[in-house]
Write a protein that holds these residues in place. Structure first.
Motif: not given
Length: 131
Positions: A26-49
């Motif tokens: 459960d904790e890893l899922l949060k960290v991994v999801s947020d890490s992917l959000r940061v990676e997506a933000d770095a290339v100008g994309k919104d994973l949630d959207l």
């Protein structure tokens, strides 16, 4: 923000979890999801959207998150995680390869590519200049 996968997704897509692994998952899922959000933000994309707009993309995203969490769970936390070892007796030799050199969470380039988060670079070098 909510993680892109749940512990039930990890169980369904990977394997049943031991009770002590569920809390860590459960904790890893949060960290991994947020890490992917940061990676997506770095290339100008919104994973949630992107996940909201496409069920297909949402399933691929879930699969990538589960893969990263599963790999992290396979990494031993109480001993050195070795993928192979070799020993000798009379020549006093030993060698081994670590599962995750340096330890910790890591996201493969291929996983970022599956999500469309690998930035393509292109350009032209004009060796001769323009006259």
């Amino acid at each position: 923000m909510l993680p892109f996968a749940t512990s039930n997704d990890v169980i369904n897509l990977w394997r049943p979890l031991k009770p002590e692994e569920i809390i860590r998952t459960d904790e890893l899922l949060k960290v991994v999801s947020d890490s992917l959000r940061v990676e997506a933000d770095a290339v100008g994309k919104d994973l949630d959207l992107m996940a909201f707009d496409s069920l297909t993309f949402s399933n691929v995203l879930k699969s990538v998150v589960v893969d990263i969490v599963a790999r992290t769970l396979m990494t031993s936390t109480d001993q050195e995680p070795m993928t192979q070892t070799s020993e000798s007796a009379m020549g006093y030799s030993w060698s081994g390869s670590y599962l995750v050199p340096g330890g910790g969470l890591f996201i493969k380039k291929s996983e970022l590519a599956r999500l469309g988060l690998r930035r393509q670079r292109y350009g032209v070098i004009d060796f001769y200049g323009t006259n």
